[in-house]
Design an enzyme around this catalytic site. Sequence first.
Site: not given
Length: 333
Positions: A124, A148, A152
Amino acid sequence: MRILVTGGAGYIGSHTCVALLKAGHSVVVVDNLSNSNREVVDAIEKITESEVAFFKMDVTDELAMRNLFSEYTFDGVIHFAGYKAVGESVEKPLMYYHNNLVSTMVLTKLCLEHGVNRFVFSSSATVYGDNKIPYDESLPLLETTNPYGETKAMSERILTDTAKANPNFSVTLLRYFNPIGAHESGLIGENPNGIPNNLMPYITKVAIGELPILNVFGDDYDTIDGTGVRDYIHVVDLADGHVKALEKSQKGTRIYNLGTGKGTSVLELVEAFERINGVKIPKKISPRRSGDIATSYANADKAARDLGWEAKYTVEDMVRDSWRFAEMRLRLR
Ligand code: NAD
Ligand code: WQD
């Protein structure tokens, strides 16, 4: 090639299954349906007139995944499965670290054990943090602002180190910008439960009357109209990027931005939605959302150069297709 698609019933995974099948590959989908449903698999089959082998399975379940790897020979893996809600990750960090990291590690381990050497990972733009724009792949990554984003960045490191230690292994890290839109059939698209966190699903819920008004989070950023600027990319373009990445896999680690290279503000996106679809979106200016940055958009040159991939769809296509999907769901109710 036969490709294992984890999270293949999800928003981006389902569009990628369609793109893979259309390109002549076969797919095996593993999804625990924690954020999707079985009908999506039927829709993929309907759109492509192909069969999809589907397993309701958790990628963190090593035993179940091991059995799957014994049953099938895979030429590659695309790993979409994971949780993705930024706010929820702040409230439930362990749940996010567990699901997103254990799934990556189980899958990587099984790939190595079974000689599956093509691994494509859903990363991302969030890994860039609040960096120098446009984001290009050579930028040193800045701290992410939530668990989050951290999952990643950590998954990227796990995969990069694995590729270093295993010279036959090929890892492609795809850093997505802001995917919106839906397949032109209107049969698959983004359909979050409850109140959406992201802008486009929020707009469509306002458009269908499920939510009363859009909150525009801040109009005092240093941008064209004061609202946040993002690089929105049509999910069908994004899906095509995966097919290219898989087909062009090379040993070692490669990193690509998948974005359009163009920024659009919140107000510009709302204006395009209203103009193209003839629907009014009531809105009000609200305070900034914590953790948001002013501007994010990609330098997408590397994917064009190495993969021969470029986004084709415009913002007008994106808002039209998002609305078609939302309207079709409304009619089905
Ligand atoms: P999504 O929630 O629609 O799809 C993810 C799918 O994975 C869901 O179908 C869910 O049921 C499944 N899943 C979750 N954990 C699982 C597990 N342990 N085992 C099996 N299945 C599991 O999300 P999406 O928007 O399609 O995102 C796909 C991937 O791309 C995610 O990894 C996400 O973090 C990443 N990503 C998404 C965006 C975005 O804005 N949508 C941007 C950048 C990166
Ligand atoms: C876009 C713009 C908001 C909702 C997030 C994740 C990122 C990636 C994509 C997975 C911002 C504004 C939003 C609303 C608004 N996901 N907004 N009202 O924040 O760029 O990225 O999704 O990897 O990691 O952080 O996307 O769609 O939430 O917001 O004004 O109700 O819309 O402030 O400027 P974001 P978004």
